[in-house]
Design a protein around this motif. Structure first.
Motif, mmCIF file in Angstrom:
data_model
loop_
_atom_site.group_PDB
_atom_site.id
_atom_site.type_symbol
_atom_site.label_atom_id
_atom_site.label_comp_id
_atom_site.label_asym_id
_atom_site.label_seq_id
_atom_site.Cartn_x
_atom_site.Cartn_y
_atom_site.Cartn_z
ATOM 1 N N ASP A 34 0.809 -1.224 0.000
ATOM 2 C CA ASP A 34 0.000 0.000 0.000
ATOM 3 C C ASP A 34 0.839 1.268 0.000
ATOM 4 O OD1 ASP A 34 -2.590 -0.993 -0.124
ATOM 5 O OD2 ASP A 34 -2.763 -1.206 2.054
ATOM 6 N N ARG B 46 -5.801 -8.974 -1.722
ATOM 7 C CA ARG B 46 -7.181 -9.003 -2.209
ATOM 8 C C ARG B 46 -8.170 -9.216 -1.056
ATOM 9 N NH1 ARG B 46 -6.502 -13.174 -5.534
ATOM 10 N NH2 ARG B 46 -4.918 -12.300 -6.844
ATOM 11 N N LYS C 58 -8.408 -6.070 1.134
ATOM 12 C CA LYS C 58 -9.214 -5.035 0.490
ATOM 13 C C LYS C 58 -10.693 -5.373 0.571
ATOM 14 C CE LYS C 58 -8.190 -2.923 -3.249
ATOM 15 N NZ LYS C 58 -7.837 -2.528 -4.599
ATOM 16 N N ARG D 72 -12.078 -4.658 3.933
ATOM 17 C CA ARG D 72 -12.253 -3.217 4.161
ATOM 18 C C ARG D 72 -13.363 -2.641 3.290
ATOM 19 N NH1 ARG D 72 -6.061 -2.608 3.603
ATOM 20 N NH2 ARG D 72 -6.653 -2.131 1.470
ATOM 21 N N GLY D 73 -13.954 -3.483 2.441
ATOM 22 C CA GLY D 73 -15.007 -3.008 1.545
ATOM 23 C C GLY D 73 -14.468 -2.295 0.326
ATOM 24 N N GLU D 74 -13.209 -2.551 -0.025
ATOM 25 C CA GLU D 74 -12.573 -1.871 -1.155
ATOM 26 C C GLU D 74 -12.317 -2.826 -2.319
ATOM 27 O OE1 GLU D 74 -8.947 -0.290 0.365
ATOM 28 O OE2 GLU D 74 -9.943 0.899 1.892
ATOM 29 N N THR E 129 -18.175 -8.256 -0.320
ATOM 30 C CA THR E 129 -17.505 -8.239 0.973
ATOM 31 C C THR E 129 -18.050 -9.406 1.782
ATOM 32 O OG1 THR E 129 -19.169 -6.850 2.014
ATOM 33 C CG2 THR E 129 -17.336 -5.707 0.941
#
Length: 98
Positions: free
Chosen positions: A22, A47, A50, A53-55, A62
């Protein structure tokens, strides 16, 4: 041929490796090479982090969304079963001659 033993990494190590991807500006492959781990392992950790984290990527669920959808699916299946049971009872009443 690879090793017959699978290496296990601590959650702290995984978090640190993800943070390097990151914030270092390096690719996952370069970070993995520097840490001496497989690039696919690091990509998988990244992956999953992320998604947690909802990304996640567009269209990627999610874990909370997946749980909600599974619950909804179970409820709909139960409703379908109840409808089919009622239908069977109605058909048996109609089919029996009086």
């Amino acid at each position: 041929m690879g090793s017959k033993y699978t290496k296990r990494y601590t959650e702290e190590f995984k978090r640190d490796a993800i943070a390097l991807v990151d914030f270092s500006g390096k690719t996952a492959t370069a970070v993995a090479r520097g840490l001496g781990i497989g690039s696919e392992s690091l990509r998988g950790w990244y992956r999953r982090a992320k998604a947690a984290r909802g990304e996640g990527a567009p269209g990627e669920l999610t874990s909370a969304e997946l749980r909600r959808l599974r619950k909804e699916n179970r409820e709909q299946q139960q409703q379908t079963i109840e409808i089919l049971k009622k239908r069977r009872r109605i058909q048996s009443v109609v089919a029996t001659p009086s």
